[in-house]
Design a protein around this motif. Sequence first.
Motif, PDB file in Angstrom:
ATOM      1  N   ARG A  73       0.830  -1.211   0.000  1.00  0.00           N
ATOM      2  CA  ARG A  73       0.000   0.000   0.000  1.00  0.00           C
ATOM      3  C   ARG A  73       0.862   1.258   0.000  1.00  0.00           C
ATOM      4  O   ARG A  73       0.588   2.224  -0.709  1.00  0.00           O
ATOM      5  N   GLN A  74       1.936   1.200   0.792  1.00  0.00           N
ATOM      6  CA  GLN A  74       2.831   2.360   0.857  1.00  0.00           C
ATOM      7  C   GLN A  74       3.475   2.629  -0.492  1.00  0.00           C
ATOM      8  O   GLN A  74       3.630   3.775  -0.906  1.00  0.00           O
ATOM      9  N   GLN A  75       3.843   1.544  -1.167  1.00  0.00           N
ATOM     10  CA  GLN A  75       4.485   1.676  -2.467  1.00  0.00           C
ATOM     11  C   GLN A  75       3.525   2.360  -3.463  1.00  0.00           C
ATOM     12  O   GLN A  75       3.930   3.236  -4.215  1.00  0.00           O
ATOM     13  N   VAL A  76       2.272   1.946  -3.427  1.00  0.00           N
ATOM     14  CA  VAL A  76       1.276   2.551  -4.305  1.00  0.00           C
ATOM     15  C   VAL A  76       1.108   4.029  -3.963  1.00  0.00           C
ATOM     16  O   VAL A  76       1.050   4.895  -4.847  1.00  0.00           O
ATOM     17  N   ASN A  77       1.052   4.348  -2.666  1.00  0.00           N
ATOM     18  CA  ASN A  77       0.929   5.743  -2.262  1.00  0.00           C
ATOM     19  C   ASN A  77       2.093   6.578  -2.772  1.00  0.00           C
ATOM     20  O   ASN A  77       1.919   7.717  -3.193  1.00  0.00           O
ATOM     21  N   GLN A  78       3.281   5.992  -2.730  1.00  0.00           N
ATOM     22  CA  GLN A  78       4.451   6.730  -3.226  1.00  0.00           C
ATOM     23  C   GLN A  78       4.359   6.969  -4.723  1.00  0.00           C
ATOM     24  O   GLN A  78       4.744   8.027  -5.216  1.00  0.00           O
ATOM     25  N   GLN A  79       3.827   5.976  -5.443  1.00  0.00           N
ATOM     26  CA  GLN A  79       3.661   6.152  -6.893  1.00  0.00           C
ATOM     27  C   GLN A  79       2.681   7.290  -7.186  1.00  0.00           C
ATOM     28  O   GLN A  79       2.916   8.127  -8.046  1.00  0.00           O
ATOM     29  N   TYR A  80       1.576   7.306  -6.428  1.00  0.00           N
ATOM     30  CA  TYR A  80       0.610   8.395  -6.605  1.00  0.00           C
ATOM     31  C   TYR A  80       1.243   9.748  -6.297  1.00  0.00           C
ATOM     32  O   TYR A  80       1.066  10.723  -7.027  1.00  0.00           O
ATOM     33  N   ALA A  81       1.997   9.808  -5.202  1.00  0.00           N
ATOM     34  CA  ALA A  81       2.612  11.074  -4.801  1.00  0.00           C
ATOM     35  C   ALA A  81       3.599  11.551  -5.858  1.00  0.00           C
ATOM     36  O   ALA A  81       3.677  12.742  -6.169  1.00  0.00           O
ATOM     37  N   ALA A  82       4.347  10.599  -6.447  1.00  0.00           N
ATOM     38  CA  ALA A  82       5.321  10.973  -7.471  1.00  0.00           C
ATOM     39  C   ALA A  82       4.612  11.515  -8.707  1.00  0.00           C
ATOM     40  O   ALA A  82       5.033  12.520  -9.300  1.00  0.00           O
ATOM     41  N   GLN A  83       3.509  10.880  -9.095  1.00  0.00           N
ATOM     42  CA  GLN A  83       2.733  11.380 -10.241  1.00  0.00           C
ATOM     43  C   GLN A  83       2.181  12.773  -9.971  1.00  0.00           C
ATOM     44  O   GLN A  83       2.219  13.651 -10.828  1.00  0.00           O
ATOM     45  N   ALA A  84       1.647  12.970  -8.765  1.00  0.00           N
ATOM     46  CA  ALA A  84       1.061  14.269  -8.414  1.00  0.00           C
ATOM     47  C   ALA A  84       2.127  15.354  -8.474  1.00  0.00           C
ATOM     48  O   ALA A  84       1.891  16.449  -8.997  1.00  0.00           O
ATOM     49  N   ALA A  85       3.316  15.053  -7.948  1.00  0.00           N
ATOM     50  CA  ALA A  85       4.400  16.044  -7.971  1.00  0.00           C
ATOM     51  C   ALA A  85       4.802  16.349  -9.405  1.00  0.00           C
ATOM     52  O   ALA A  85       5.011  17.513  -9.775  1.00  0.00           O
ATOM     53  N   THR A  86       4.886  15.325 -10.246  1.00  0.00           N
ATOM     54  CA  THR A  86       5.270  15.529 -11.643  1.00  0.00           C
ATOM     55  C   THR A  86       4.284  16.445 -12.364  1.00  0.00           C
ATOM     56  O   THR A  86       4.676  17.359 -13.091  1.00  0.00           O
ATOM     57  N   LEU A  87       2.986  16.198 -12.131  1.00  0.00           N
ATOM     58  CA  LEU A  87       1.991  16.998 -12.848  1.00  0.00           C
ATOM     59  C   LEU A  87       1.992  18.454 -12.358  1.00  0.00           C
ATOM     60  O   LEU A  87       1.942  19.383 -13.165  1.00  0.00           O
ATOM     61  N   ALA A  88       2.073  18.652 -11.055  1.00  0.00           N
ATOM     62  CA  ALA A  88       2.097  20.027 -10.521  1.00  0.00           C
ATOM     63  C   ALA A  88       3.324  20.767 -11.045  1.00  0.00           C
ATOM     64  O   ALA A  88       3.250  21.938 -11.437  1.00  0.00           O
ATOM     65  N   GLN A  89       4.451  20.078 -11.057  1.00  0.00           N
ATOM     66  CA  GLN A  89       5.679  20.733 -11.546  1.00  0.00           C
ATOM     67  C   GLN A  89       5.606  21.022 -13.037  1.00  0.00           C
ATOM     68  O   GLN A  89       6.103  22.037 -13.505  1.00  0.00           O
ATOM     69  N   TRP A  90       4.952  20.115 -13.776  1.00  0.00           N
ATOM     70  CA  TRP A  90       4.755  20.390 -15.210  1.00  0.00           C
ATOM     71  C   TRP A  90       3.973  21.689 -15.398  1.00  0.00           C
ATOM     72  O   TRP A  90       4.329  22.547 -16.209  1.00  0.00           O
ATOM     73  N   TRP A  91       2.885  21.857 -14.621  1.00  0.00           N
ATOM     74  CA  TRP A  91       2.064  23.054 -14.848  1.00  0.00           C
ATOM     75  C   TRP A  91       2.827  24.319 -14.466  1.00  0.00           C
ATOM     76  O   TRP A  91       2.747  25.343 -15.143  1.00  0.00           O
ATOM     77  N   ILE A  92       3.584  24.243 -13.389  1.00  0.00           N
ATOM     78  CA  ILE A  92       4.404  25.402 -13.007  1.00  0.00           C
ATOM     79  C   ILE A  92       5.363  25.761 -14.142  1.00  0.00           C
ATOM     80  O   ILE A  92       5.509  26.920 -14.539  1.00  0.00           O
ATOM     81  N   ARG A  93       5.995  24.731 -14.695  1.00  0.00           N
ATOM     82  CA  ARG A  93       6.919  24.924 -15.820  1.00  0.00           C
ATOM     83  C   ARG A  93       6.195  25.572 -17.008  1.00  0.00           C
ATOM     84  O   ARG A  93       6.693  26.514 -17.622  1.00  0.00           O
ATOM     85  N   ARG A  94       5.009  25.060 -17.314  1.00  0.00           N
ATOM     86  CA  ARG A  94       4.216  25.603 -18.420  1.00  0.00           C
ATOM     87  C   ARG A  94       3.834  27.062 -18.164  1.00  0.00           C
ATOM     88  O   ARG A  94       3.931  27.921 -19.042  1.00  0.00           O
ATOM     89  N   MET A  95       3.396  27.356 -16.935  1.00  0.00           N
ATOM     90  CA  MET A  95       2.995  28.733 -16.612  1.00  0.00           C
ATOM     91  C   MET A  95       4.153  29.713 -16.790  1.00  0.00           C
ATOM     92  O   MET A  95       3.963  30.853 -17.194  1.00  0.00           O
ATOM     93  N   ILE A  96       5.357  29.249 -16.482  1.00  0.00           N
ATOM     94  CA  ILE A  96       6.532  30.115 -16.633  1.00  0.00           C
ATOM     95  C   ILE A  96       6.917  30.238 -18.101  1.00  0.00           C
ATOM     96  O   ILE A  96       7.350  31.292 -18.554  1.00  0.00           O
ATOM     97  N   ALA A  97       6.724  29.159 -18.872  1.00  0.00           N
ATOM     98  CA  ALA A  97       7.272  29.101 -20.235  1.00  0.00           C
ATOM     99  C   ALA A  97       6.464  29.880 -21.277  1.00  0.00           C
ATOM    100  O   ALA A  97       7.014  30.349 -22.269  1.00  0.00           O
ATOM    101  N   VAL A  98       5.143  30.014 -21.080  1.00  0.00           N
ATOM    102  CA  VAL A  98       4.325  30.551 -22.170  1.00  0.00           C
ATOM    103  C   VAL A  98       4.624  32.021 -22.458  1.00  0.00           C
ATOM    104  O   VAL A  98       4.958  32.787 -21.562  1.00  0.00           O
TER     105      VAL A  98
END
Lengths: 435, 411
Positions: A73-98
């Motif tokens: 269960r912990q491993q799955v939670n970590q996978q979710y957390a990693a995905q969430a961080a990736t997506l949030a960081q992508w949007w921050i990157r996009r907001m800066i880049a446009v």
Amino acid sequence: MGSSWAAMSRLLRRSGFGTTGAAVDTAMGAGPQAYVSTMLAADPNQDPGALATPVPTFTAIARPGKDATKDERQQVNQQYAAQAATLAQWWIRRMIAVDQPFGEKLTFAWHNHFATSFSKVRGAQLMAKQNATLRALGRGDFHTLALAMLTDAAMLRWLDGEQNTAGAANENLSREFMELFTLGHPTSSGGYTETDVREGARALTGWRIRDDGATYLNPRLHDSGSKTVLGVTGNLDQTGFCSAVLAAAWGPRYLATRWWGQLASDAAPASGVVDALTHAYGPQRSLTALFTALFTAPEFDQGAMVVNPVEWAIGAARALKVPATDKSVKQLAGVLRALGQLPFSPPNVSGWPSAQAWLSTASADLRLRAAAAIVNSGDVSAVTSASASSRLDVTAHLLGIATWSSSSAAALKPSIGTPAELVTLALNTPEYLTN
Amino acid sequence: MDTLTRRRFLIASGVAGGAALAAGASAVTWEQLHKQAAVAPLPSDSRILVVVTLYGGNDGLNTVIPYADPAYHSARPELAYSESDVLRLDSALGLNPAMTGLAKLWTSKQLAIVRGVGYPNPDHSHFRSMDIWQTASPAEPLNTGWIGRWLDATGDDPIRAVDVGSTLPPLVVGARCTAASLDVGKQSPLPASSAAAFTALAATSSGDTAPQRQVRESYAAERKVAATFDPVLDPSAPTSADEAPAASSAGGQNNLKGQLDLVGRCVKAGVPTRVYSVSLGGFDTHADEKSSQQAQLGSFDTAVSGFLTDMAADPRGRNVVLLAYTEFGRRVAANASQGTDHGTAGPVFVAGARVKGGFYGDQPSLTDLNAGDLKVTTDFRAIYAELAESVLGIDPGRVISGAPKPLGLLT
């Protein structure tokens, strides 16, 4: 709207994330009307900065079975957390880049309107898809957008739509759709009733999410009996429900008022402003017409608002040309989490707070420390290379501020010899924190 | 003593330096500082209110459980707890099995459970109902919270009430004053040059807009808050950037224990604050309720009972009265997703060494319902008015209107 430099700066800041003096100078050439129509006509997906920052692809994470161990269960939670961080960081990157920030600002404002959070949705695939829908439909007609949200996978998971079944309806989505997304809370003068909520929930029964994130209607779980929502009776499904709700006469006024609060002012709009915006929105439910009326309203210049943490931090990063390295993007995500506005993690379905709520004594400290970190990874050479006597003006121009108040000028002056400190404080002046 | 001078004092005394903090902030109490600083600590007999807001609408029937009522089991067969599961309070009611700490407080008569609490014409919206609880105004929307009105009525100092978190809830916002806020993750004071800049930015300018004035006021308040609370900072506190967001579509924070630890340090240090506000989210259990609610109630129980045990051993802490409430209970019958939808009345907890433990208010009937919802038996304003009078020492009519007579919750 006014045609002064200060008015242009206000328009650019409210339609984007901060601005710079150089951007205001350029926009002055076109004039405010042309600027607004150009920004509304631009396709956010074709912006060079957007093309340079494609959305990451995510694969669905297998949910742990009933017999999963704690470690699994912990491993799955970590996978979710990693995905969430990736997506949030992508949007921050996009907001800066446009180049043209309006597309991302508008998408973020729609995210606040249809506020949905990772905390319950979990899968980044679903959150990314909702984000793309908001970006694609956010300036068309509102019926199309609202209907898309009713069958959006992230929304169905967030508001328990996928648990909503004939014979035992789950009211969460029906209620929040009316209260927050379209009509506003009922007042003594009118609105929807508890019966409308319960009947609406029946109309929305049976929607489920496939493993690949697509949604579909399972007819066996759908209540096909007759329902009555806001006076409309029939075998309503999600489309019939959406039409019945959007037909309510007070809905457009709620929408206009909520958007005025997001893009123009912390103070409630006068009734005449709501009239004008509602009229522009019209029977076509045109969002582009609504936003055009909002940005060009004479009252737009009299509004004043506290900038939210995303506008503040992304604006600073854009103005100071913070390079979008993994380190600086992670740092910005940390800043936004600490200040309470990490994208994809709104505090609840009504979205983020606004106005004075951002000005707590705790946030004053957090913001000052965050500003120092942003400046540290940014470019303040324009200030460093300026003479001491011109540094206040150069800093104002760097951040798109028309002029410093006497109080702010007095507070900034002791730091003239230290450009990094000067810009850090400038990012914390009332001029930069409001707009 | 003005704030700038006080700031210099703190630096001169070495308290604001990282080394002193790393050595253990709790070693230097605010009261010890006060001996040299001439700013009064809280008198040791002052009562202190700690308000815990549970966001999402906690299911009261699975918190204070009517285990002996057959109607409870038939309305929610898969969600119900049996007699052998619950922590028995009497022959009719028991606590959720996760609430072992509160069960001990009950036995030692320091836990009051007010049953069937709500307000007339219940509203099923999280946001409207939470506004009603925080503003104490069921009939019409108000833009001040009841603690905010207490602030308005009793002076100017922002540190009289403290909210733990970075954004302020309506509860602590008045027309004239707002509460101070503390970040649970703040580890060290601001550098002196930044502090001086905040003091300078707090000075008003003639052309200020309303939001600009609010920014300046927040800086003036921040200076007062730092002068008061920096001595109790915890250099090992996890920063808020590390904290995961709450798992809820209805708001509230995580880490109630961390928030209450901070409150406990402030109380023990004698900080002159009369009201603290903390929160926990995650109670909006439309689906798969049993395990998620039990986990949240477990976090609540550990944090609250640990805090009150700690407080009971401290002379100022013994005067702490803790109030825990949520915006509504939930529907009596389960929905098809092993959860419950938004309901009405629910239990309110009032706890502490000064509390007269026991039940107050009538338990709502599970069969005489209003459209599937419990009927309210006790108006929440009766609890607030009593706390305003007995804990905050103010004529309750100045902050709460329309309150019924007090329940007699306090000794």
